[in-house]
Scaffold this active site. Sequence first.
Site, PDB file in Angstrom:
ATOM      1  N   ASP A  58      42.636  47.443  32.943  1.00  0.00           N
ATOM      2  CA  ASP A  58      43.643  46.410  33.185  1.00  0.00           C
ATOM      3  C   ASP A  58      42.992  45.204  33.861  1.00  0.00           C
ATOM      4  O   ASP A  58      41.911  45.309  34.422  1.00  0.00           O
ATOM      5  CB  ASP A  58      44.803  46.947  34.044  1.00  0.00           C
ATOM      6  N   ASP A  60      43.673  42.534  36.742  1.00  0.00           N
ATOM      7  CA  ASP A  60      44.550  42.182  37.860  1.00  0.00           C
ATOM      8  C   ASP A  60      44.281  40.748  38.294  1.00  0.00           C
ATOM      9  O   ASP A  60      43.149  40.258  38.210  1.00  0.00           O
ATOM     10  CB  ASP A  60      44.303  43.131  39.040  1.00  0.00           C
ATOM     11  N   ASP A 138      38.397  47.624  48.906  1.00  0.00           N
ATOM     12  CA  ASP A 138      37.654  48.830  49.300  1.00  0.00           C
ATOM     13  C   ASP A 138      36.140  48.665  49.137  1.00  0.00           C
ATOM     14  O   ASP A 138      35.410  48.545  50.114  1.00  0.00           O
ATOM     15  CB  ASP A 138      38.206  50.094  48.606  1.00  0.00           C
TER      16      ASP A 138
HETATM   17  P1  ATP Z   1      40.587  51.037  37.727  1.00  0.00           P
HETATM   18  O1  ATP Z   1      41.722  50.119  37.342  1.00  0.00           O
HETATM   19  O2  ATP Z   1      39.479  51.097  36.758  1.00  0.00           O
HETATM   20  O3  ATP Z   1      41.060  52.344  38.198  1.00  0.00           O
HETATM   21  P2  ATP Z   1      40.372  49.221  39.936  1.00  0.00           P
HETATM   22  O4  ATP Z   1      39.256  48.937  40.905  1.00  0.00           O
HETATM   23  O5  ATP Z   1      40.863  48.053  39.154  1.00  0.00           O
HETATM   24  O6  ATP Z   1      39.882  50.393  39.011  1.00  0.00           O
HETATM   25  P3  ATP Z   1      43.044  49.424  40.912  1.00  0.00           P
HETATM   26  O7  ATP Z   1      43.727  50.609  41.492  1.00  0.00           O
HETATM   27  O8  ATP Z   1      43.548  48.835  39.642  1.00  0.00           O
HETATM   28  O9  ATP Z   1      41.532  49.860  40.757  1.00  0.00           O
HETATM   29  O10 ATP Z   1      42.995  48.320  42.046  1.00  0.00           O
HETATM   30  C1  ATP Z   1      42.615  46.960  41.820  1.00  0.00           C
HETATM   31  C2  ATP Z   1      41.805  46.443  42.986  1.00  0.00           C
HETATM   32  O11 ATP Z   1      42.598  46.516  44.180  1.00  0.00           O
HETATM   33  C3  ATP Z   1      40.560  47.238  43.311  1.00  0.00           C
HETATM   34  O12 ATP Z   1      39.461  46.830  42.535  1.00  0.00           O
HETATM   35  C4  ATP Z   1      40.362  46.925  44.786  1.00  0.00           C
HETATM   36  O13 ATP Z   1      39.783  45.668  44.961  1.00  0.00           O
HETATM   37  C5  ATP Z   1      41.788  46.878  45.292  1.00  0.00           C
HETATM   38  N1  ATP Z   1      42.223  48.189  45.784  1.00  0.00           N
HETATM   39  C6  ATP Z   1      42.883  49.158  45.087  1.00  0.00           C
HETATM   40  N2  ATP Z   1      43.120  50.240  45.833  1.00  0.00           N
HETATM   41  C7  ATP Z   1      42.641  49.954  47.057  1.00  0.00           C
HETATM   42  C8  ATP Z   1      42.588  50.667  48.286  1.00  0.00           C
HETATM   43  N3  ATP Z   1      43.096  51.900  48.374  1.00  0.00           N
HETATM   44  N4  ATP Z   1      41.997  50.050  49.339  1.00  0.00           N
HETATM   45  C9  ATP Z   1      41.499  48.803  49.242  1.00  0.00           C
HETATM   46  N5  ATP Z   1      41.492  48.104  48.119  1.00  0.00           N
HETATM   47  C10 ATP Z   1      42.058  48.644  47.027  1.00  0.00           C
HETATM   48 MG    MG Z   2      42.538  48.075  37.862  1.00  0.00          MG
END
Ligand code: ATP
Ligand code: MG
Length: 434
Positions: A58, A60, A138
């Site tokens: 996705d 964001d 994170d």
């Molecule tokens: P994927 O979508 O591939 O699982 P992602 O890194 O995009 O990985 P998401 O859950 O979509 O994960 O979150 C988007 C962004 O939000 C992350 O890249 C991170 O920067 C932030 N984020 C998400 N969860 C947390 C958390 N628990 N603590 C701090 N930052 C977070």
């Molecule tokens: Mg994501």
Amino acid sequence: MSPQKEPRTYTLKELGLCAKHLDRRAVSITDRLVKAGFEAYLVGGCVRDLLLGLHPKDFDVSTNAEPEEIQALFKNCRLIGRRFRLAHIHFGRHIIEVATFRGPHVKHDKNTSHAHKDGRLLRDNVYGTLEEDSWRRDFTVNALYLNPQKGIVIDYVGGIKDHQNKTLRLMGEPITRFKEDPVRLLRAIRFKTKLGFELEAKTEAPMLEMAPLLNDISSARLYDEILKLFFNTKANTIFNLLRQYGLFEALFPQTELCLKKTASENPLAFINQAMTNTESRLKNNQHVTPYFLLAALLWEPVRRLTEQNRPSFNSDTQAIHAAANEVVAHQISRIAIPRRITTPMREVWALQPRFHKQIGVRCLRFLDHPRFRAAYDFMLLRAQYGEVDSKVADWWTHIQTLTPADQKLMTRQTNARHKRKPGKKKTESTPNAN
Ligand code: ATP
Ligand code: MG
């Protein structure tokens, strides 16, 4: 690592990125926000994955516009979340998440920011600048901001360097950051595996000790996380790492207890095989449903309890039902597996004794059972680890290849053989012990 005052900026070209790989809808959202005078970036997993040449799950968006300001700009926008307020922009069934920059939380304002006494963040709605938002994320590789209008990536945290060195580094003081949100422990394992990165030593050091903090995470959130952990092409590696870091125990305590207690390698090999099967199905674009893998993950506790309680019941089926009730009730207090998943899970377990009956018309009716296929696949998996006689497994494999008339003939022949063997019990057999 200390916060940089000035960000490093990189051009897309320098990073080997190409604008055509960016999601059109996400870019159009940033266009509209920028035209309205706000800052807006593609951020997080999408930038990280594009840098690896992966296809992001996705895209964001992150902006300095507040949720209500975002809503005023987009007709197709819904605001969601209490713990973390977000805007969802809908494009048919597809949703793009737009988050306002977060800042450091202010201790005394309970309406916007709220931490539990153990350090867990219960609410995180204090808005801030891009720089502050970077430090609230994170891992450094998740804190890269792509500006599609200028064709640049902004990096306050050294994320590009870490990405180039394949390092997964939690920003700030790892113990504090894991306490703030213990789900970061699971994310560390997931990203390490998905990206093939190494955990930075300081990030990794407290993980084993922090694992019990997962017990405080809501069961609904953990269900979402286990789907992300186990329904991908690296499920098996993730499962083994979760065990190694003491995290699996917090997720599936009954299973971990069984795995620890047994001298046999079969229960572990059984789960590993179920994970590998899921991976292969995903690689071949075949359908996967969570219930089969979850049934495999919880089978050992169900099987043991069935065996233990068998003398109190009239049949294996009754004993399995009772064991399933107990194991599922315990499991859903930890992970909120929805009923639409636990129902077929229980069916797959409860149908297992029927494979030991190869006689009579009931077995032909079983072939038409809506859950036959899943139960059969599950039985084959059990047969691989000696829980079901290979002759029984072959019998069921063979009968499915026959015409209805030949199937009848096959059951009659099996029936006759049973009659010829006096003293042969026709009752269900107990699921085999290891
Ligand atoms: P994927 O979508 O591939 O699982 P992602 O890194 O995009 O990985 P998401 O859950 O979509 O994960 O979150 C988007 C962004 O939000 C992350 O890249 C991170 O920067 C932030 N984020 C998400 N969860 C947390 C958390 N628990 N603590 C701090 N930052 C977070
Ligand atoms: Mg994501």
